[in-house]
Design an enzyme around this catalytic site. Structure first.
Site, PDB file in Angstrom:
ATOM      1  N   CYS A 178      -1.486   7.947   7.368  1.00 26.18           N
ATOM      2  CA  CYS A 178      -2.808   7.539   6.899  1.00 26.18           C
ATOM      3  C   CYS A 178      -3.660   7.075   8.084  1.00 26.18           C
ATOM      4  CB  CYS A 178      -2.675   6.415   5.879  1.00 26.18           C
ATOM      5  SG  CYS A 178      -1.855   6.915   4.348  1.00 26.18           S
ATOM      6  N   CYS A 184      -3.647   3.351   9.455  1.00 24.00           N
ATOM      7  CA  CYS A 184      -2.372   2.856   9.973  1.00 24.00           C
ATOM      8  C   CYS A 184      -1.752   3.790  11.007  1.00 24.00           C
ATOM      9  CB  CYS A 184      -1.395   2.622   8.827  1.00 24.00           C
ATOM     10  SG  CYS A 184      -1.943   1.371   7.636  1.00 24.00           S
ATOM     11  N   CYS A 214       0.834  -1.202   0.000  1.00 24.21           N
ATOM     12  CA  CYS A 214       0.000   0.000   0.000  1.00 24.21           C
ATOM     13  C   CYS A 214       0.871   1.255   0.000  1.00 24.21           C
ATOM     14  CB  CYS A 214      -0.915  -0.009   1.220  1.00 24.21           C
ATOM     15  SG  CYS A 214      -2.185   1.282   1.204  1.00 24.21           S
ATOM     16  N   CYS A 215       1.894   1.268   0.843  1.00 20.34           N
ATOM     17  CA  CYS A 215       2.808   2.416   0.878  1.00 20.34           C
ATOM     18  C   CYS A 215       3.544   2.567  -0.449  1.00 20.34           C
ATOM     19  CB  CYS A 215       3.823   2.247   2.007  1.00 20.34           C
ATOM     20  SG  CYS A 215       3.150   2.453   3.669  1.00 20.34           S
ATOM     21  N   CYS A 222       7.881   3.874   5.617  1.00 20.11           N
ATOM     22  CA  CYS A 222       7.007   3.485   4.504  1.00 20.11           C
ATOM     23  C   CYS A 222       7.819   3.060   3.291  1.00 20.11           C
ATOM     24  CB  CYS A 222       6.075   4.631   4.121  1.00 20.11           C
ATOM     25  SG  CYS A 222       6.923   6.080   3.441  1.00 20.11           S
TER      26      CYS A 222
END
Length: 211
Positions: free
Chosen positions: A177, A180, A91-92, A202
């Protein structure tokens, strides 16, 4: 301790296409405040991950309007909402690392609000470093606040009447985010509320050729 303003002046003197990344956390806003005094048109790169707190986006827009920032919102070409639920690293990489590194190819000097105190992974951070992008391009990565403490950041904000992200008032100490990010799991570790404490970075601030 080297004056951040001097670090900024020296870096800008040799820059043709500078930029600054900002998550609109306290240190980033302090750095943008310093930069705009000498380079008001500097591009301020913000990663629109599609997972931010509503408060972060509202605060970003408010500061950008007040300070007339040259705000550049970077987005993944093909965002995947909810990817964090299965793989935070992927995702990062999709929503942060990829879009930023692509954008940085257009710049030669990159200012960041990184500080050594933030994390063990940043303990050896230097104010001026070379950084190689995945494309192979080399740019100068400038972290004028590297030696600053959290106390220094908040004192600067107070001295210059800079409003800060309201999420700090709710106990958050490092804000990314929403899915997280939590208040710190360890009060002594400002970033321990990120990714449920399972990772420190990240991927942005890791040399591409070291990954």
């Amino acid at each position: 301790m080297i004056d951040p303003h001097q670090i900024i002046a020296d870096a800008l003197a040799g820059a043709t296409r500078p930029c600054v990344t900002s998550s609109f956390q306290a240190e980033d806003v302090a750095l943008v405040h310093m930069l705009r005094e000498v380079r008001p048109d500097i591009p301020v790169l913000f990663l629109e991950t599609f997972h931010h707190f509503a408060e972060t986006l509202a605060y970003r827009d408010d500061i950008a309007r007040r300070w007339h920032l040259n705000l550049v919102n970077l987005k993944a070409a093909e965002p995947q909402i909810g990817l964090w639920q299965t793989d935070t690293t992927a995702c990062c990489a999709r929503h942060k690392v990829g879009p930023l590194f692509a954008a940085l190819d257009a710049h030669d000097v990159w200012f960041t609000g990184l500080r050594r105190e933030q994390s063990p992974s940043r303990a050896n951070l230097q104010p001026v470093e070379d950084f190689r992008l995945p494309s192979g391009r080399l740019l100068r990565k400038i972290s004028p606040l590297a030696a600053w403490t959290n106390k220094d950041v908040w004192a600067y904000a107070k001295a210059h009447a800079i409003p800060l992200l309201p999420l700090y008032d709710r106990g958050y100490t490092s804000i990314g985010c929403e899915p997280c990010t939590s208040p710190p799991l360890d009060p002594e570790n400002l970033r321990s509320g990120r990714w449920q404490g399972k990772k420190l970075e990240c991927g942005i601030h890791i040399q591409a050729n070291d990954e």
